[in-house]
Enzyme design. Structure first.
Site, PDB file in Angstrom:
ATOM      1  N   SER A 159       0.828  -1.212   0.000  1.00  0.00           N
ATOM      2  CA  SER A 159       0.000   0.000   0.000  1.00  0.00           C
ATOM      3  C   SER A 159       0.860   1.258   0.000  1.00  0.00           C
ATOM      4  CB  SER A 159      -0.893   0.027   1.235  1.00  0.00           C
ATOM      5  OG  SER A 159      -1.754  -1.089   1.260  1.00  0.00           O
TER       6      SER A 159
HETATM    7  N1  SAH Z   1      -0.917  -4.615   4.076  1.00  0.00           N
HETATM    8  C1  SAH Z   1      -0.247  -5.004   2.855  1.00  0.00           C
HETATM    9  C2  SAH Z   1      -1.117  -4.730   1.646  1.00  0.00           C
HETATM   10  C3  SAH Z   1      -0.961  -5.796   0.614  1.00  0.00           C
HETATM   11  S1  SAH Z   1      -2.145  -5.795  -0.693  1.00  0.00           S
HETATM   12  C4  SAH Z   1       1.103  -4.319   2.749  1.00  0.00           C
HETATM   13  O1  SAH Z   1       1.395  -3.411   3.544  1.00  0.00           O
HETATM   14  O2  SAH Z   1       1.909  -4.705   1.911  1.00  0.00           O
HETATM   15  C5  SAH Z   1      -3.484  -6.717   0.004  1.00  0.00           C
HETATM   16  C6  SAH Z   1      -3.239  -8.154   0.332  1.00  0.00           C
HETATM   17  O3  SAH Z   1      -4.491  -8.729   0.714  1.00  0.00           O
HETATM   18  C7  SAH Z   1      -2.709  -9.015  -0.813  1.00  0.00           C
HETATM   19  O4  SAH Z   1      -1.500  -9.597  -0.443  1.00  0.00           O
HETATM   20  C8  SAH Z   1      -3.814 -10.074  -1.013  1.00  0.00           C
HETATM   21  O5  SAH Z   1      -3.314 -11.357  -1.374  1.00  0.00           O
HETATM   22  C9  SAH Z   1      -4.474 -10.109   0.344  1.00  0.00           C
HETATM   23  N2  SAH Z   1      -5.847 -10.625   0.376  1.00  0.00           N
HETATM   24  C10 SAH Z   1      -6.845 -10.478  -0.528  1.00  0.00           C
HETATM   25  N3  SAH Z   1      -7.963 -11.127  -0.134  1.00  0.00           N
HETATM   26  C11 SAH Z   1      -7.677 -11.707   1.078  1.00  0.00           C
HETATM   27  C12 SAH Z   1      -8.403 -12.531   1.988  1.00  0.00           C
HETATM   28  N4  SAH Z   1      -9.665 -12.904   1.776  1.00  0.00           N
HETATM   29  N5  SAH Z   1      -7.769 -12.950   3.117  1.00  0.00           N
HETATM   30  C13 SAH Z   1      -6.487 -12.596   3.376  1.00  0.00           C
HETATM   31  N6  SAH Z   1      -5.745 -11.837   2.538  1.00  0.00           N
HETATM   32  C14 SAH Z   1      -6.331 -11.384   1.411  1.00  0.00           C
END
Ligand code: SAH
Length: 214
Positions: free
Chosen positions: A64
């Site tokens: 993010s």
């Molecule tokens: N907080 C992270 C953001 C990563 S993007 C950071 O700081 O890097 C969002 C993430 O949510 C992705 O890795 C994706 O695989 C995950 N995601 C999507 N749907 C999900 C679900 N149902 N349960 C857990 N993770 C999920």
């Protein structure tokens, strides 16, 4: 992994940029100032780690924007010792910012590749976080109820299980919308049966998908 004076300097600038964009919580700004964001990006992106941008982290996912991380963290209003559930561990950057704030953090990721990679990284960085490979729609019933739940992927609706796992007085920060963009939403559990909702601006996240992926 080296955190040089140059990296630290760039981080200070990033903090000033976030302050100018309206982030007010000094605790949150201090945590961003402490966590070396470049550790969470592949080498090719190190030079850009401190610009306010999202970057690919593998498995088609992105880390993010720093502003988004700061904004969501501010909305959570965490205190030391709080129990926080994160949905979407991804690179582990948001997880680490929360750990820096002294909370007990439980984080769920549905992509096995990212889960494995981030688990190793956080262990190496000696960051105290509990990571789980699973489907965030279900939350994590073992450690509920939580003082706060933060969803870092775009949810098409508010998952019931997450509402159930919130303490009375607890806060759920979740971007809600379709693929194009989502509205940052804060849900506060006012009592066992009552919840209140406040909406903030538009953000853009990768989608929250159902079930674990291999
Ligand atoms: N907080 C992270 C953001 C990563 S993007 C950071 O700081 O890097 C969002 C993430 O949510 C992705 O890795 C994706 O695989 C995950 N995601 C999507 N749907 C999900 C679900 N149902 N349960 C857990 N993770 C999920």
């Amino acid at each position: 992994m080296i955190d040089s004076y140059r990296h630290k300097g760039m981080r200070k600038q990033l903090v000033e940029e976030l302050r100018n964009k309206g982030i007010r919580d000094e605790q949150v700004l201090e945590a961003i100032n402490k966590v070396p964001r470049h550790f969470f990006l592949d080498n090719a992106f190190v030079e850009f780690a401190y610009s306010n941008k999202a970057f690919p982290i593998g498995a088609g996912q992105t880390i993010s924007h720093p502003y988004t991380v700061a904004f969501q963290t501010e909305l959570l209003q965490v205190k030391k010792g709080h129990k926080i559930l994160e949905i979407g561990t991804g690179s582990g950057y948001q997880t680490s910012v929360l750990a820096q704030l002294g909370v007990k953090i439980y984080s769920i990721e549905r992509q096995k590749e990212l889960f494995d990679k981030t688990k190793l990284l956080l262990r190496k960085m000696e960051i105290n976080a509990n990571l789980y490979y699973g489907d965030g729609y279900k939350g994590n019933t073992i450690y509920q109820p939580y003082d706060g739940i933060i969803v870092t992927c775009g949810a098409p609706f508010i998952p019931e299980d997450l509402l159930r796992q919130l303490k009375v007085g607890g806060r759920l920060v979740i971007p809600i919308g379709d693929l194009g963009s989502q509205i940052m939403t804060l849900i506060v559990r006012d009592s066992e049966t009552e919840f209140s909702k406040t909406e903030f601006g538009d953000f853009k996240f990768v989608p929250m998908l159902e079930q674990k992926a291999r």
